[in-house]
Design an enzyme around this catalytic site. Structure first.
Site, mmCIF file in Angstrom:
data_model
loop_
_atom_site.group_PDB
_atom_site.id
_atom_site.type_symbol
_atom_site.label_atom_id
_atom_site.label_comp_id
_atom_site.label_asym_id
_atom_site.label_seq_id
_atom_site.Cartn_x
_atom_site.Cartn_y
_atom_site.Cartn_z
ATOM 1 N N ASN A 158 13.777 2.606 -1.345
ATOM 2 C CA ASN A 158 14.256 2.019 -2.481
ATOM 3 C C ASN A 158 14.200 2.671 -3.841
ATOM 4 O O ASN A 158 15.077 2.431 -4.913
ATOM 5 C CB ASN A 158 13.257 0.812 -2.877
ATOM 6 N N GLY A 234 5.203 3.934 0.424
ATOM 7 C CA GLY A 234 5.618 2.952 1.542
ATOM 8 C C GLY A 234 4.909 1.732 1.656
ATOM 9 O O GLY A 234 4.085 1.226 0.531
ATOM 10 N N SER A 235 5.243 0.820 2.761
ATOM 11 C CA SER A 235 4.537 -0.280 2.962
ATOM 12 C C SER A 235 2.858 0.069 3.340
ATOM 13 O O SER A 235 2.523 0.847 3.915
ATOM 14 C CB SER A 235 5.176 -0.789 4.182
ATOM 15 N N VAL A 238 2.181 0.799 6.941
ATOM 16 C CA VAL A 238 2.117 2.290 7.492
ATOM 17 C C VAL A 238 1.208 3.169 6.935
ATOM 18 O O VAL A 238 0.652 4.214 7.436
ATOM 19 C CB VAL A 238 3.783 2.905 7.284
ATOM 20 N N GLY A 239 0.954 2.792 5.405
ATOM 21 C CA GLY A 239 0.138 3.505 4.711
ATOM 22 C C GLY A 239 -1.471 3.675 5.525
ATOM 23 O O GLY A 239 -2.036 4.564 5.660
ATOM 24 N N GLU A 256 0.623 5.430 -1.923
ATOM 25 C CA GLU A 256 1.213 4.348 -3.006
ATOM 26 C C GLU A 256 1.934 3.195 -2.355
ATOM 27 O O GLU A 256 2.907 3.442 -1.629
ATOM 28 C CB GLU A 256 2.243 4.998 -3.969
ATOM 29 N N CYS A 290 8.654 -1.777 -5.726
ATOM 30 C CA CYS A 290 7.295 -2.123 -5.636
ATOM 31 C C CYS A 290 6.630 -3.060 -6.615
ATOM 32 O O CYS A 290 5.650 -3.588 -6.584
ATOM 33 C CB CYS A 290 6.327 -0.723 -5.310
#
Ligand code: NAP
Length: 486
Positions: A158, A234-235, A238-239, A256, A290
């Protein structure tokens, strides 16, 4: 797409140890324009062996780079800022073609990269240590910041280059070397970014670029013993996976993650300003930020008037291909994202939400377009009030007081950005104190961060680290304590 916008098919390569290389397996993926479905370019999918090569190159380059005087490290960033300026338009156009944001936003994003390069070049001179009064005679004690080594940067689509600049420039100025894996959707923008860094004359191995599926190559970063830091945006999902995998090698990881940001509007607010802030926060980047506002929490007494103003502004927004002039809302990034948005809107209506504006694909435009959508009568625990949608969908939630508004605001797992519109000094200050989020805006939308100010989220929006400001060095360096007896 009009013929004047057509370009040649671009080629995305990997950059390892100062050389542009291809995929040895001849494995490629396509970058498609979400506005038209047309092919923008073909990108190399790296193998796990190539990830290892990139990490080895960065590890080899580290000892020399960390001993390069800071003003010299800063000079590469200053040179990069000039080269980004020179290729601003080209890079911005490729970003818009790859992920759909409107050209003015892409240009603004390259501006952020330039500002970050300059800011971090200056911050290098302020990588101060500390002296501590010694507990014994004839002794001095000091603490210095040291770089950690190979830093793996993983970024989402993004913000194809701004987030990379936060990570890569703070890593480099601190003396770390970098392996970067951008999101596959924006691999061609990443290539231009790294071409520019290469053009500054950075020594081989200091910055490396790996592209391909995150689950395949990104994972290797977590397992690799020579990767000392992972900086991930990212999401949340996944984090979490990366944090778990990284624990085996005890590497430092900065996360983040997602958000479910709200604009609170109290009954004393300037409703015109609030409506403007809400629309900008909710629908810029087609809601794929975000920090995008996806909830408006409004006092019942002004709800009708506020919603009317928000709808009016929203309906005047021009949707279309972000390369065309005057467009304010581009397409969603891909078909998956479009389906996700449609599914959330269906669920919202099933749970009792009432559509006030939008709610449809924009079929006639051909790409992955969805109308900016406003749904009222949403309850605080409804799905669209709790989960990150990452699309142009705004939920209106009515409340009876400031206290109820703040409870709703804090009632999600996320804590990235909160905004409040009020003329009351009392409520503005209480919101600043009581919002559980890393960013709080008073009489401004949820998305207007500035250079040099710590950026990051609380709760499931991150793991406590911050980017952009000098606090980035809490991720990119570690402390060494030195005792000297004399
Ligand atoms: P994502 O699916 O989590 O992907 C982010 C990056 O991780 C991509 O480069 C992706 O590569 C890679 N990746 C995917 N699976 C991986 C795995 N198992 N191991 C290692 N890497 C992996 O997120 P996204 O869809 O690109 O971006 C949207 C999300 O980013 C939203 O949740 C948004 O809120 C968040 N975001 C947060 C901030 C912030 O500062 N807090 C800023 C911007 C965005 P591939 O996609 O190429 O597979």
């Amino acid at each position: 797409m009009s013929s004047q916008m057509k370009t040649e098919i671009l080629q995305g390569d990997l950059y390892i140890n100062g050389k542009w290389v291809n995929s040895p397996e001849q494995s490629y993926f396509e970058s498609l324009n979400p506005a038209t479905g047309e092919l923008v370019g073909i990108c190399a999918a790296s193998t796990v062996e190539q990830v290892d090569e990139a990490v080895a190159a960065a590890d080899e380059a580290f000892s020399k780079w960390k001993n390069t005087p800071i003003p010299q490290r800063a000079s590469y960033l200053m040179k990069a800022s000039q080269l980004f300026e020179a290729r601003k338009e080209e890079l911005a156009r490729v970003m818009t073609m790859e992920m759909g944001k409107v050209l003015t936003e892409s240009l603004g994003e390259v501006g952020v990269v330039i500002a970050t390069a300059q800011y971090m070049a200056g911050e290098g001179r302020r990588l101060f240590g500390e002296t501590v009064p010694a507990g014994f005679t004839d002794r001095n004690v000091r603490m210095v910041r040291e770089p950690l080594g190979v830093t793996a940067c993983i970024t989402p689509w993004n913000f194809p280059v701004a987030l990379a600049s936060y990570k890569i420039f703070s890593a480099l100025i601190a003396g770390n070397t970098v392996v970067w894996k951008p999101a596959s959707e924006v691999a061609l923008s990443a290539k231009i970014f790294v071409e520019i860094l290469a053009e500054t004359g950075l020594p081989a191995g200091v910055v490396n670029l790996i592209t391909g599926s995150g689950s395949r190559v990104g994972r290797r970063f977590a397992d690799h013993p020579d990767v000392k830091v992972i900086s991930f945006t990212g999401s949340t999902e996944v984090g979490q996976q990366l944090a778990e995998m990284s624990s085996k090698t005890l590497k430092r990881i900065s996360l983040e993650l997602g958000g479910k940001n709200a604009v609170i509007v109290l009954k004393d607010a300037d409703l015109d300003k609030a409506a403007d802030g809400i629309v900008k926060s909710a629908f810029t980047t087609t809601g794929q930020r975000c920090t995008a506002a996806s909830r408006v929490i409004v006092e019942r007494a002004v709800k009708e008037r506020l919603v009317q103003k928000v709808v009016e502004l929203t309906k005047s927004m021009k949707i279309g291909n972000g390369l065309e002039e005057g467009i304010q809302v581009g397409p969603l990034v891909n078909d998956d994202q479009l389906h996700t948005v449609e599914e959330y809107v269906r669920t919202a209506i099933k749970e009792g939400g009432k559509m006030v504006s939008g709610g449809q694909r924009v079929q006639e435009l051909g790409g992955y377009y969805y109308q900016p959508t406003i749904i009222e009568n949403v309850k605080p625990n409804d799905t669209i009030a709790q989960e990150e949608i990452f699309g142009p969908v705004l939920a209106i939630i009515e409340v009876d007081s400031y206290e109820e508004a703040m409870e709703v605001n804090n009632g999600t797992v996320y804590g990235l950005s909160t905004s409040i519109y009020t003329e009351s000094l009392h409520y503005a200050n209480r919101a600043a104190r009581e919002a559980v989020s890393g960013l709080v805006y008073i009489n401004n939308g949820t998305s207007n961060a500035e250079m040099g100010v710590a950026f990051g989220g609380m709760k499931m929006s991150g793991n406590g680290h911050r980017e952009v400001s000098h606090h980035a060095f809490d991720v990119m360096t570690e402390w060494k304590s030195i005792y000297t007896n004399y």
